[in-house]
Each structure stands twice: as structure tokens, then as C-alpha cells.
Design an enzyme around this catalytic site. Structure first.
Site, mmCIF file in Angstrom:
data_model
loop_
_atom_site.group_PDB
_atom_site.id
_atom_site.type_symbol
_atom_site.label_atom_id
_atom_site.label_comp_id
_atom_site.label_asym_id
_atom_site.label_seq_id
_atom_site.Cartn_x
_atom_site.Cartn_y
_atom_site.Cartn_z
ATOM 1 N N ASP A 6 0.869 -1.173 0.000
ATOM 2 C CA ASP A 6 0.000 0.000 0.000
ATOM 3 C C ASP A 6 0.904 1.220 0.000
ATOM 4 O OD1 ASP A 6 -1.780 2.059 0.475
ATOM 5 O OD2 ASP A 6 -3.133 0.753 1.623
ATOM 6 N N SER A 55 -15.968 14.063 1.982
ATOM 7 C CA SER A 55 -15.507 14.001 3.371
ATOM 8 C C SER A 55 -13.988 14.168 3.399
ATOM 9 C CB SER A 55 -15.877 12.649 3.980
ATOM 10 O OG SER A 55 -15.076 11.637 3.399
ATOM 11 N N TYR A 94 -4.942 17.558 -16.438
ATOM 12 C CA TYR A 94 -5.338 18.727 -15.629
ATOM 13 C C TYR A 94 -4.393 18.973 -14.445
ATOM 14 C CZ TYR A 94 -7.778 14.924 -13.165
ATOM 15 O OH TYR A 94 -8.078 13.752 -12.508
ATOM 16 N N LYS A 151 -2.320 15.351 -8.256
ATOM 17 C CA LYS A 151 -1.519 15.238 -9.486
ATOM 18 C C LYS A 151 -0.676 16.499 -9.701
ATOM 19 C CE LYS A 151 -3.032 11.227 -11.279
ATOM 20 N NZ LYS A 151 -2.188 10.075 -11.609
#
Ligand code: COA
Length: 279
Positions: free
Chosen positions: A67, A106, A148, A163
Site C-alpha cells: 500500500d 468528506s 489537468y 496530481k
């Protein structure tokens, strides 16, 4: 275009390599002679992909559970891989994204995306980079960003901020570490059909059509195209490309960059006639 041994003797780790773009890059790198390691959160997914790609290409590939959000997880994987020799290339590909109204998100939703995309890329880049610098071993970091990353984007705001951070990481470390043998590049892909991206970002045929209409080439990118571009950028042939983010989007980004690029393509011939100089 590519020699079959283009990536021979290169050991490449691809995060999120079990599915989608990561899997496609893994396949292309294997065809070009690299030894490939893929990691993802679900061990069964990366192992299945490794088995399939090994059978399809005859190449050497291994899958690991990791992870990328957690520095300890990342450190353990990188230490394990380094125990049999240094990696040569890291591909920061693991991502998370979904379409949503920002005011409804959230804090955990922001954490989830920023954790995978930005913190994951930082964790991996530092774990590999520190080892490359310490041993003066050459390395390449390829990060998959998005069209973007520089402009921001409505409705995918956690992804846009994450990003943008990855683009900044790429450009900053290209300068800081470039002279010490670690090269940084990024690919900003437009839409490429994968289950993960299309189910979350283009869930209806109408949205797909709107995007195809807007794209100057009226098609999506392909897995082969991103595999080839990635192979070139991580290869020694691209050795002087450092700190660059390459757009691979059929011109979609530019098509939205000026009013005239947008409206000109929709003007009927009758309107062009009206605008011609009167003789
Ligand atoms: N809209 C709004 N909030 C969303 C959401 C959506 N479509 N999808 C997830 N979230 C929120 C969840 O509600 C949760 O917040 P909460 O605990 O306050 O309710 C938070 O995001 C984390 O979701 P969870 O599913 O617990 O986290 P995860 O780490 O397992 O998943 C994601 C991460 C959300 C990014 C998931 O989409 C994912 O695993 N994506 C990986 C693949 C991917 O996105 N590929 C596309 C790349 S373009």
C-alpha cells in the site's frame, strides 16, 4: 520502432501494476526485455497479472502486495527488491479518482486520493531515490499524472491537487537530483479505456460521446500508445529528457485552451462565409 532488447538489464517497479495503465506498461516493458516488478494493494490481483504477463511475453515479472500510502510498507518492499540488486526505473502509476461534487466530499475522501497519488509517489520516490543517490546508481522516475495537473479540474479536485503535487515533485527533483544521476519524467494521459478509470470517470455512453466530440482526434488513447511512450521515456534514448511532462491526449488539452479553438470547430460553413472580407 523499438529494438527487442531496448530495456534489457533494466529492473523496473510499477506501482498499481496489476490493472489498467500499469499492467499495459508492464507488458510493454517485458516485451522489450526488462525485468518487471508490480505492486498493488491486492496481492491476488498483482500475482494473477504477473502469471498472465509472464506466460504472454516469456519475461520475468513478480507481483507484491504494497500500500503505497504507508512509508513502512514502501520501505519494506523497496528493501526487499534492493536485496537482489538496485532497481533502475520506478513508475509511479498507482492512482485513485472519482467524479464528485467537492462540497460533498468528506476529509477521508480527500485523504484516500491524496494518500495514494501524492503521498504514494513521494514515499516511493524517496525510498528509491535515497538508495540511488547513496550508491551513485543511475535511476529514472516516471510518474503518470493527468492533463489537468497544471490547470486544476472541477469535480475531480482531490485528484487535481494530488496530481499537481506529483508534477511539482517531478520538476523539482529533476533539478535537485538530475545532476546526481536520477532523471524525472511524467506522462499526462488523456482518456484511455480501462475498467478502473471509465467506471469512475466516464460512467455513461453520453459522457464518452461528449469527450470524443471534444477531442480533436475523436478517439481515446490506447494502452499500446502509453506502453510505447513509457518505454521510450524510461529508456536510455530519452536520457536528455528531464523534468518534462509529456501530454498524450490527442490534443484534448489544447482544444479547451482558447475560445476560438472551441467555437471554431463548431461553426457551420455559412458562418465562415459571413466572416470573410467583403470584396
Ligand atoms: N464520491 C464521494 N466520496 C467517495 C467516493 C465517491 N465516488 N468514493 C469514495 N469516496 C469516499 C468514501 O466515502 C470514503 O470516505 P468516508 O470514509 O468519509 O465515507 C473515502 O472516499 C475513502 O473511500 P474508501 O473506499 O474507504 O477508500 P479506499 O482507500 O478503499 O479507496 C478510492 C480509494 C476511493 C480512491 C477508490 O476509488 C479506489 O480504490 N480507487 C483505486 C482505483 C482507481 O481509482 N482508479 C482510477 C484511476 S483514474
Amino acid at each position: 520502432m523499438f529494438a527487442n532488447d531496448l530495456l534489457k538489464n533494466k529492473r523496473i517497479l510499477i506501482t498499481g501494476g496489476g490493472t489498467g495503465l500499469g499492467r499495459a506498461m508492464a507488458e510493454r516493458f517485458l516485451q522489450l526485455g526488462a525485468t518487471v516488478y508490480i505492486c498493488g494493494r491486492r496481492l491476488e490481483v498483482v500475482q494473477k497479472t504477473a502469471t498472465e504477463l509472464s506466460a504472454a511475453t516469456g519475461g520475468t515479472i513478480e507481483g507484491f502486495a504494497c500500500d503505497v500510502r504507508y512509508p513502512e510498507d514502501v520501505e519494506a518492499l523497496i528493501e526487499k527488491l534492493w536485496s537482489s540488486g538496485p532497481l533502475d526505473v520506478l513508475v509511479n502509476n498507482a492512482a485513485g479518482n472519482f467524479l464528485a461534487k467537492t462540497e460533498e466530499l468528506s476529509p477521508h475522501a480527500f485523504d484516500a486520493v491524496i494518500g495514494i497519488v501524492l503521498k504514494g509517489s513521494i514515499n516511493m520516490t524517496l525510498a528509491c531515490g535515497r538508495r540511488w543517490l547513496a550508491s551513485q546508481h543511475k535511476g529514472v522516475v516516471l510518474s503518470i499524472t493527468t492533463t489537468y495537473a497544471d490547470t486544476g479540474s472541477a469535480y475531480v479536485v482531490p485528484s487535481a491537487v494530488a496530481k499537481a503535487g506529483v508534477a511539482a515533485l517531478t520538476r523539482s527533483l529533476a533539478i535537485e537530483w538530475g545532476g546526481r544521476g536520477v532523471r524525472f519524467v511524467a506522462i499526462a494521459p488523456g482518456a484511455i479505456r480501462t475498467e478502473g478509470a471509465f467506471s469512475r470517470l466516464l460512467p455513461t455512453p453520453e459522457l464518452e460521446k461528449a469527450l470524443l466530440d471534444h477531442n480533436p482526434l475523436h478517439r481515446f488513447g490506447t494502452l499500446e500508445e502509453i506502453g510505447n511512450l513509457a518505454a521510450f521515456l524510461v529508456s536510455d534514448h530519452a536520457g536528455y529528457i528531464n523534468g518534462e511532462m509529456v501530454y498524450m491526449d490527442g490534443g484534448e488539452m489544447l482544444a479547451g485552451s482558447s475560445s476560438f479553438s472551441m467555437i471554431g470547430r463548431r461553426l457551420p460553413d455559412s458562418a465562415w462565409q459571413i466572416m470573410k472580407p467583403k470584396k
